[in-house]
Design a protein around this motif. Structure first.
Motif, PDB file in Angstrom:
ATOM      1  N   GLY A  70      18.899 -26.071  17.655  1.00 25.26           N
ATOM      2  CA  GLY A  70      19.434 -25.580  18.901  1.00 25.26           C
ATOM      3  C   GLY A  70      21.010 -26.036  19.191  1.00 25.26           C
ATOM      4  O   GLY A  70      21.412 -26.816  18.508  1.00 25.26           O
ATOM      5  N   ALA A  86      19.115 -30.921  24.319  1.00 27.11           N
ATOM      6  CA  ALA A  86      18.903 -29.782  25.131  1.00 27.11           C
ATOM      7  C   ALA A  86      17.815 -30.276  26.306  1.00 27.11           C
ATOM      8  O   ALA A  86      17.963 -29.626  27.481  1.00 27.11           O
ATOM      9  CB  ALA A  86      17.889 -28.840  24.347  1.00 27.11           C
ATOM     10  N   SER A 121      11.053 -23.938  22.403  1.00 28.81           N
ATOM     11  CA  SER A 121      12.525 -23.772  23.130  1.00 28.81           C
ATOM     12  C   SER A 121      13.378 -23.810  22.213  1.00 28.81           C
ATOM     13  O   SER A 121      14.711 -23.472  22.540  1.00 28.81           O
ATOM     14  CB  SER A 121      12.697 -25.010  24.117  1.00 28.81           C
ATOM     15  OG  SER A 121      11.463 -24.824  25.183  1.00 28.81           O
ATOM     16  N   GLN A 122      13.333 -24.750  21.261  1.00 26.14           N
ATOM     17  CA  GLN A 122      14.694 -24.862  20.318  1.00 26.14           C
ATOM     18  C   GLN A 122      14.167 -23.973  18.774  1.00 26.14           C
ATOM     19  O   GLN A 122      15.041 -24.267  17.928  1.00 26.14           O
ATOM     20  CB  GLN A 122      14.411 -26.474  19.785  1.00 26.14           C
ATOM     21  CG  GLN A 122      14.709 -27.358  21.039  1.00 26.14           C
ATOM     22  CD  GLN A 122      15.942 -27.113  21.705  1.00 26.14           C
ATOM     23  OE1 GLN A 122      15.947 -26.589  23.041  1.00 26.14           O
ATOM     24  NE2 GLN A 122      17.206 -27.384  21.044  1.00 26.14           N
ATOM     25  N   GLY A 135      21.889 -26.697  22.741  1.00 30.46           N
ATOM     26  CA  GLY A 135      21.926 -27.837  23.747  1.00 30.46           C
ATOM     27  C   GLY A 135      23.267 -28.168  24.403  1.00 30.46           C
ATOM     28  O   GLY A 135      24.232 -27.505  24.686  1.00 30.46           O
ATOM     29  N   GLY A 195      14.288 -33.892  20.554  1.00 35.66           N
ATOM     30  CA  GLY A 195      15.187 -32.947  20.154  1.00 35.66           C
ATOM     31  C   GLY A 195      16.235 -33.454  19.777  1.00 35.66           C
ATOM     32  O   GLY A 195      16.863 -34.687  20.115  1.00 35.66           O
ATOM     33  N   SER A 212      19.886 -31.860  19.621  1.00 36.31           N
ATOM     34  CA  SER A 212      20.773 -31.261  20.475  1.00 36.31           C
ATOM     35  C   SER A 212      21.050 -31.523  21.842  1.00 36.31           C
ATOM     36  O   SER A 212      22.067 -31.106  22.297  1.00 36.31           O
ATOM     37  CB  SER A 212      20.747 -29.748  20.263  1.00 36.31           C
ATOM     38  OG  SER A 212      19.623 -29.263  20.923  1.00 36.31           O
ATOM     39  N   LYS A 221      23.683 -26.378  29.274  1.00 37.98           N
ATOM     40  CA  LYS A 221      23.652 -26.248  27.911  1.00 37.98           C
ATOM     41  C   LYS A 221      23.917 -24.761  27.477  1.00 37.98           C
ATOM     42  O   LYS A 221      24.110 -23.886  28.171  1.00 37.98           O
ATOM     43  CB  LYS A 221      21.826 -26.490  28.053  1.00 37.98           C
ATOM     44  CG  LYS A 221      21.538 -27.835  28.483  1.00 37.98           C
ATOM     45  CD  LYS A 221      21.931 -29.170  27.672  1.00 37.98           C
ATOM     46  CE  LYS A 221      21.698 -30.188  28.553  1.00 37.98           C
ATOM     47  NZ  LYS A 221      20.183 -30.336  28.983  1.00 37.98           N
ATOM     48  N   ASN A 263      18.276 -25.782  33.229  1.00 37.26           N
ATOM     49  CA  ASN A 263      18.916 -26.592  32.494  1.00 37.26           C
ATOM     50  C   ASN A 263      20.349 -26.168  32.234  1.00 37.26           C
ATOM     51  O   ASN A 263      20.983 -26.018  31.243  1.00 37.26           O
ATOM     52  CB  ASN A 263      18.345 -26.269  30.987  1.00 37.26           C
ATOM     53  CG  ASN A 263      18.438 -27.415  30.020  1.00 37.26           C
ATOM     54  OD1 ASN A 263      19.006 -28.451  30.419  1.00 37.26           O
ATOM     55  ND2 ASN A 263      18.145 -27.254  28.837  1.00 37.26           N
ATOM     56  N   GLU A 295      16.083 -22.667  24.915  1.00 42.03           N
ATOM     57  CA  GLU A 295      16.115 -24.198  25.268  1.00 42.03           C
ATOM     58  C   GLU A 295      16.081 -24.310  26.894  1.00 42.03           C
ATOM     59  O   GLU A 295      16.831 -25.080  27.552  1.00 42.03           O
ATOM     60  CB  GLU A 295      17.653 -24.348  24.902  1.00 42.03           C
ATOM     61  CG  GLU A 295      18.063 -24.424  23.478  1.00 42.03           C
ATOM     62  CD  GLU A 295      19.433 -24.877  22.977  1.00 42.03           C
ATOM     63  OE1 GLU A 295      19.625 -25.839  23.651  1.00 42.03           O
ATOM     64  OE2 GLU A 295      19.716 -24.377  21.683  1.00 42.03           O
TER      65      GLU A 295
END
Lengths: 469, 469
Positions: free
Chosen positions: B429, B87, B154-155, B431, B83, B85, B467, B464, B208
């Motif tokens: 994303g 994340a 997720s992204q 993130g 990824g 960003s 984020k 997470n 994310e």
């Protein structure tokens, strides 16, 4: 959920917001006109609201929302009232917010292939406007001649072209939404890709007016496909028609239409429209297959491949529509099945959907369940999507059989859908009539998440109460 | 948000759930191996977690989640760590949940054109598996050879083919998700259409790892396009390259790839890969245009139309890739721009996105802002989507200029995107790294809705943390 009754003071306040001409009450409106706001195309329901408001600007919607939020008044948005799940019916009375004055196409961007519209634009009018500049907005519900884009967004509407092009969900980029607090937000950006936080745009689509009121929408557009080929394929066995659907896709073809019609669906509709159609006795079902694209030679090649696939099934004489008029007739027959069924009898329409290859199993199951419970059904729909509309005909069913006796068989049909990997609505939504069955498709944990989301957007529960859950 | 430190007792409990071999701590793991779990492909960040867990079943994920939920332990899911960003970085330590063992393709349904996979399957491995049976999964992030489908979900990842085929979002039908309570739900159904309550599937995509852990995904597939044509088009003016993009679409062509590369992007990448490429001095940018379909004759017709459009611009000699090897080289050059930039210098990558026709304005604005603030950027990306990756090169910038001095110009770039109808991330994303800029794209009312949704899914904020917002 308890709501506050609408007071005379509030009616006056609404008049101050939208002007007296756009505040309709039962007392001072012609009965038929007023009653129409209490109906949609779902069965024969009638739920008159306390008041009908016809705002003309986002500021007016915002002011109405703030007032309803503050006073705990139910507020139900209404498009053209062509919905089939009762989502636009104001079952808790209160305010019916008719979006009919939001009827402008604000912009067609021919460079970025996007358009900005108000939610009260009729779907077909929008399609025609973009087609004039060579562009294409594919989603085309059966009611496209009268339904509104806002309703299409609220119900995640599809239509025959969804099999190749997707549903309303796949064309919306961004929405202007009024929240119960009166706050006006844009849910996303006018871009084809979006990865900027939770996707509120997609959350709004299909939320049936329970999270906010849509006041503008940005849609992406495609180049208009210049050519199409349409064929009507008769089958001697329904199961073969359903099975042929998968085979066409496996041959590498993605048709722009792949519609299934039982014998009675096509017979009733052609009778209703007075379009003569030869229907040999041994034919039990039809597929209506459309191919589209920019190049006619290419389409003929694809049509040949489709013929090759169909030859391996027991089909009757395939009708290749030669003229625009003939194509138009065939599509009118398909689009008017619902109307013709309605003309023949009161009916309940179930919007079953399963993975494409499970369609034969679903169809067989529906008929078996009908035979066991003693009701007749007319089935048709978007076979390419696995989306089968099951019209249960009232016929001679008693009042009790009709109102309560069908719950068990409908539950069985939906349980079958879920067992096959499908669900209880593909494009009509849950609204009022599918609400009792939602637990068949969703676990309590899913419903709790949805209730929680509803609470975040609409803490007083004023938006379209009594729908979905 | 305050969290509970991880105790030795909890580590023992985790060992009981996934087995000691799949519980990694810094103390008993080789430093380089452990450190890798604290990095992704975002700049040069390092955030080692307290513990790495590698569950193998949904039951294990559920048990881990219940424990973390109960004890307020942060839990950050990680795919392949590609990824851009940040994340997947466990910035609040706690549990890093590596999904690497969820690496099975569970089913490819050749009749319904669907597949069920675990989230740890590498994107390209999945593409190859479905291609073997004539099917096509289009989303293809630059890192497709190593990234996981779960990370793509997720992204909301895209890639070059998104211009014709859409992003990951457009292929997912249904997700198995573990909630912090340990509840396991399916978010939707395995159907092409879905109108059954709020769309939790689309809400999960792009969230994310902040709402739940994805443990299975059902994707729709297409017939594999048998042929393609690839051309590299050199331009003498960057703005003309950006402008030509819209013109191709207006000619009725939807390319399966429409990539923009600044001179330096293509030069650095071909150098990095040691693929020789003639680059005349007057060429400032390239478009890489791919057409695909089932019929080669048809593609040549389309290519002719593209040539006609391009002739109206000031282009150099167009390279039509003749062989599979030549095509592969051109795509490798495009895909390795990020790696070549990384090889040359530390950089920050901004994932700007605007309506397609605004691309020339965005590009001009980025260069103008760079000149004003004294930084160099290498720009490339998915021109057909209006998705421009702006790589800001560290070069000779001081530590202060690099860490805080870039905030103002990046904010200006993002504000420009938003003014043009775009947003701050198209496919990478938010993130960690775009979080400080989110307020440029979203109003407080939007952010409050997102925070509310987060609270519904994850009341203790364990998923997470740190984020998006």
């Amino acid at each position: 959920m308890t709501f506050t009754p609408l007071t005379a003071e509030l009616v006056v306040a609404f008049e101050g917001i939208v002007g007296p001409a756009h505040v309709l009450t039962a007392a001072r409106t012609e009965a038929l006109v007023y009653e129409a706001y209490g109906r949609d195309h779902t069965e024969d329901f009638l739920f008159p609201p306390d008041v009908v408001l016809r705002p003309g600007t986002v500021e007016e919607v915002s002011a109405i929302m703030r007032l309803c939020h503050e006073h705990h008044i139910p507020i139900t948005a209404r498009g053209a009232g062509t919905g089939l799940s009762g989502a636009a019916l104001p079952v808790h009375q209160g305010v019916l917010l008719s979006m009919e004055r939001f009827n402008k196409i604000l912009n067609i961007d021919e460079q970025s292939l996007q358009a900005t519209v108000e939610p009260g634009v009729v779907t077909e009018a929008f399609q025609n406007a973009v087609q004039e500049v060579g562009l294409f907005y594919p989603p085309d519900p059966a009611s496209k001649g009268s339904c509104f884009l806002g309703g299409n967004l609220s119900q995640s509407s599809g239509g025959p072209k969804a099999v190749k092009y997707g549903t309303t969900r796949d064309y919306v980029l961004n929405l202007e939404v009024v929240l119960p607090t009166g706050d006006v937000i844009w849910t996303g950006a006018n871009t084809l890709k979006y990865a900027t936080g939770y996707n509120l745009t997609q959350l709004m689509v299909g939320s049936e007016g329970t999270l906010g009121i849509i006041t503008k929408a940005v849609f992406r557009l495609l180049p208009y496909p210049q050519h199409n080929i349409l064929m009507l394929v008769p089958f001697r066995q329904e199961a073969q028609a359903a099975a042929a659907v998968s085979a066409v896709f496996r041959a590498g073809i993605i048709p722009s239409g792949m519609e299934f019609m039982e014998r009675e669906a096509i017979a009733w509709s052609s009778d209703y429209l007075k379009i003569p159609l030869t229907l040999p006795d041994d034919i039990t079902a039809h597929l209506l297959i459309e191919l589209d694209g920019q190049d006619l030679d290419q389409l003929y090649k694809e049509a040949e491949k489709v013929y090759e696939v169909l030859e391996t099934y027991d089909v009757g004489e395939i009708l290749l529509a030669d003229t625009a008029a003939q194509k138009d007739d065939l599509w009118r027959i398909r689009r008017n099945i619902g109307n013709s069924v309605r003309y023949n009898s009161v009916y309940k329409e179930e919007d079953t959907v399963v993975p494409r290859a499970e369609l034969p199993t679903l169809l067989k199951g529906v008929k078996e369940i009908g035979a066991r419970y003693g009701f007749k059904s007319v089935c048709y729909g978007h076979a390419g999507d696995g989306n089968l509309h099951v019209n249960i005909i009232r016929g001679d069913l008693s009042e009790e059989q009709w109102t309560t006796g069908l719950r068990a068989p409908i539950s069985e049909i939906f349980a079958l859908c879920v067992r096959l990997g499908g669900t209880i609505s593909g494009e009509h939504g849950i609204g009022l009539v599918q609400k009792p069955y939602l637990h068949i498709a969703l676990k309590e944990a899913n419903l709790n998440l949805m209730r929680g989301i509803k609470q975040v957007f609409d803490p007083h529960g004023i938006l379209n109460p009594g729908k979905i859950f």
